[in-house]
Enzyme design. Structure first.
Site, PDB file in Angstrom:
ATOM      1  N   GLY A 192      -7.029 -13.696   1.593  1.00 30.51           N
ATOM      2  CA  GLY A 192      -6.468 -12.536   0.895  1.00 30.51           C
ATOM      3  C   GLY A 192      -7.162 -12.218  -0.414  1.00 30.51           C
ATOM      4  O   GLY A 192      -8.302 -12.606  -0.658  1.00 30.51           O
ATOM      5  N   THR A 204     -11.020 -24.306   1.982  1.00 27.11           N
ATOM      6  CA  THR A 204     -11.436 -24.546   0.599  1.00 27.11           C
ATOM      7  C   THR A 204     -12.270 -25.825   0.574  1.00 27.11           C
ATOM      8  O   THR A 204     -12.507 -26.435   1.621  1.00 27.11           O
ATOM      9  CB  THR A 204     -10.217 -24.712  -0.325  1.00 27.11           C
ATOM     10  OG1 THR A 204      -9.555 -25.916   0.051  1.00 27.11           O
ATOM     11  CG2 THR A 204      -9.262 -23.534  -0.207  1.00 27.11           C
ATOM     12  N   TYR A 260      -6.456 -24.249   3.085  1.00 31.70           N
ATOM     13  CA  TYR A 260      -7.097 -22.989   3.462  1.00 31.70           C
ATOM     14  C   TYR A 260      -6.646 -21.895   2.494  1.00 31.70           C
ATOM     15  O   TYR A 260      -5.590 -22.009   1.879  1.00 31.70           O
ATOM     16  CB  TYR A 260      -6.663 -22.583   4.886  1.00 31.70           C
ATOM     17  CG  TYR A 260      -7.116 -23.553   5.945  1.00 31.70           C
ATOM     18  CD1 TYR A 260      -8.198 -23.262   6.765  1.00 31.70           C
ATOM     19  CD2 TYR A 260      -6.454 -24.772   6.140  1.00 31.70           C
ATOM     20  CE1 TYR A 260      -8.625 -24.144   7.744  1.00 31.70           C
ATOM     21  CE2 TYR A 260      -6.873 -25.671   7.107  1.00 31.70           C
ATOM     22  CZ  TYR A 260      -7.955 -25.344   7.910  1.00 31.70           C
ATOM     23  OH  TYR A 260      -8.380 -26.225   8.868  1.00 31.70           O
ATOM     24  N   CYS A 301       0.820  -1.213   0.000  1.00 31.23           N
ATOM     25  CA  CYS A 301       0.000   0.000   0.000  1.00 31.23           C
ATOM     26  C   CYS A 301       0.857   1.267   0.000  1.00 31.23           C
ATOM     27  O   CYS A 301       0.375   2.346  -0.351  1.00 31.23           O
ATOM     28  CB  CYS A 301      -0.942   0.007   1.203  1.00 31.23           C
ATOM     29  SG  CYS A 301      -1.847  -1.531   1.374  1.00 31.23           S
TER      30      CYS A 301
END
Ligand code: FAD
Length: 549
Positions: free
Chosen positions: A278, A269, A275, A42
């Site tokens: 994000g 999943t 798993y 960011c």
């Protein structure tokens, strides 16, 4: 327990650190394709503009420091090529030795993020055309600017990253053009709220091409669909991102239509012991219940903690996202949370809305500026569905309060009750969100009979535009053929006001119009209050959204 993590930045590194805090004994391996882990994605645009001066300040952790603190086997410049869910291993390529190897897992955590979409336009592979995702990208762009000294830049895509890049390229001294295919910048913002942002961008001398599609890039710059040429020595493409999940395509791990990994509330999943989190995962929107992609850092960081806790056997869940976001656009701040009006309309969700302008500080305190607050709420109950705030000061804290209110199913009436911190340097005793709550409440309860800007297109001869500002304000510009009756002279002139027409009352921001509406309605007139007032009208008009009046 052997835990293998793919992706070593926001989600991956966050999950690794929490996994270690939860379990000192587990073997944790983190695979990252790039050279760096846990860097400040960011913050990347601000390195271009010189706000962040040192490369190292973009690094939150080095692989060595991460290894030392968390005892994680960090493997940078290693890329996961495929996942074999039957035998529970991942095929990995070491990008330095070019050797491929298999790594087994008991638990696999996927946080591969999302990659910039590169549109298939001619010239997109030229040397001076960039996307921005990682440290390597930002260093290449910075080096190009330092060495080649480009004078002009074109940013294709007016989303958050595109506008942040435009801001920073401008700060770096370039003459900047922004090309956006939609009719306004920042998709989650409504067009009416974007008008002031457009005007602000233009006021900086930045060229803004809206509803314009880039179709080619050559040595001179960017060509638009309508044939116009935009001069650009450097081009940044930021038209959005898509989940980086090609390596999972044949794995049996369920993917959505855009390659997004499908997970449940525990971020599992469809595959045992796998798993995901994000930017690559599909999340549920807490307001609509529909799946969507929310490629933002706050959800990724929260999910990192949750995934690690679920693996540790804790009963936690990711309840969903609401798309809260904020961006600095030159001297303005734009904050959004929840659903936009555009989304509500296109999904046939019933809503009402308010637009208010309020001061960031007590009116007598120097340095205060006005912010526009748009609220979207459920008719009747006033449950908040979303909000958008633009302004120069104090937008950040209001959008966070609003995000909290949306998250907790609060109503516009709850906003009225919020007791928020106040002293003149920080706010006003009636905070902009209290004020927005009052106006929205008045709309629901019928005390304010609103008319909205877009309805000005449909007014007939049965209505009169009724400007109750001072003659000086009126003289400086009004709406269409409005007549002027100053608020303070209204009560003594009731006989001179036409009773056979609906009065569309407006003042600068709606406050005086509200008082006028009460006087006139209680004296038998038919009225409507133009929401947002002349200020909102002026911004929209200046942005070339035309009204019939
Ligand atoms: P990432 O942080 O992108 O990490 C994924 C990592 O996985 C990447 O480093 C990638 O190299 C690696 N990887 C992918 N595939 C493989 C593979 N097969 N093998 C090995 N490694 C792999 N969000 C905000 O909320 N606010 C902001 O202001 C903001 N600004 C941003 C500015 C920029 C320029 C960018 C690019 C993003 C910004 N974001 C912002 C978005 C935010 O950075 C992401 O939401 C967040 O980083 C997502 O975390 P993640 O772990 O899913 O993906």
């Amino acid at each position: 327990m052997k835990i293998l993590i793919i992706g070593g930045v926001a989600g991956g590194a966050g999950a690794a650190a929490r996994l270690r805090r939860n379990d000192e004994k587990a073997e944790i391996i983190m695979i990252e394709r790039g050279k760096f882990i846990s860097f400040a994605n960011c913050g990347l645009p601000y390195y271009i503009g010189g706000v962040i001066e040192k490369k190292d300040d973009l690094l939150l952790q080095t692989p060595e420091a991460f290894r030392a603190r968390f005892n994680v086997d960090v493997r940078t410049e290693n890329e996961a090529l495929a996942v074999d869910i039957k035998n529970k291993n991942v095929i990995i390529k070491n990008l330095i030795s070019h050797k491929t190897y298999k790594e087994s897992y008991d638990i696999l955590v996927l946080s591969p993020g999302a990659k910039p979409i590169k549109p298939p336009i001619q010239g997109a592979d030229r040397e001076n055309v960039y996307t921005l995702r990682n440290m390597n990208d930002v260093f290449t762009i910075k080096d190009y600017i330092t060495e080649k000294k480009p004078k002009t830049a074109a940013v294709i895509g007016g989303g958050y990253i595109g506008l942040e890049m435009a801001d920073n390229l401008f700060n770096a001294g370039l003459s900047v053009s922004i090309i956006e295919a939609m009719s306004h910048v920042i998709g989650p913002l409504d067009g009416d709220m974007a008008a002031e942002v457009h005007n602000h961008i233009r006021s900086k001398g930045v060229s803004l091409f809206l509803a314009s599609r880039a179709v080619g890039i050559d040595e001179a710059g960017v060509t638009l669909e309508n044939g116009n040429k935009i001069k650009a020595d450097i081009v940044i493409m930021s038209i959005g991102v898509s989940p980086e999940t090609a390596f999972l395509r044949d794995s049996g791990i369920a993917l959505g239509p855009r390659g997004d990994i499908i997970v449940n509330k525990e971020l599992k999943t469809n595959t045992e012991d796998v798993y995901a989190l994000g930017d690559a995962v599909q999340v549920t929107n807490i307001l609509t219940g529909h799946p969507q992609l929310v490629p933002l850092a706050s959800p990724a960081n929260k999910q990192a903690r949750i995934v690690a806790d679920v693996i540790a056997g804790k009963k936690v869940k990711y309840t969903g996202a609401q798309g809260t976001a904020i961006a600095k656009i030159f001297d303005m701040t734009v904050g959004v949370t929840g659903l936009s009006e555009t989304h509500l309309m296109s999904n046939n969700i019933q809503y009402q809305k308010s637009v208010t302008y309020s001061a960031s500080n007590a009116s007598y305190y120097p340095g205060g500026t006005s912010m526009a607050v748009k609220l979207l709420f459920e008719p009747g109950t006033g449950r908040l569905l979303g909000g958008q705030i633009t302004g120069k000061k104090g937008v950040d804290k209001r959008v966070d309060v609003l995000a909290t209110a949306v998250r907790h199913n609060m109503t516009v009436f709850d906003l009225q009750e919020l007791e928020l911190a106040y002293a003149p340097p920080y706010s006003s005793a009636k905070d902009p969100l209290n004020m927005a709550g009052y106006v929205a409440g008045n709309i629901i309860e019928g005390m304010c009979k609103p008319i909205y800007m877009e309805e000005l297109n449909n007014i007939t001869e049965d209505s009169i535009l009724f400007d109750i500002r001072t003659p000086e304000e009126f003289g400086n510009g009004t709406i269409g053929n409005a007549i002027n009756f100053e608020l303070d002279k209204l009560r003594n002139n009731l006989d001179n006001i036409p009773r056979n027409k609906e009065l569309i009352i407006f003042c600068r921001i709606g406050l005086r119009a509200h008082i006028a509406q009460q006087i006139l309605e209680q004296n038998g007139f038919k009225t409507r209050n133009l929401i947002g007032g002349y200020r909102f009208y002026e911004q929209i008009k200046k942005d070339n959204i035309t009204f019939k009046v």
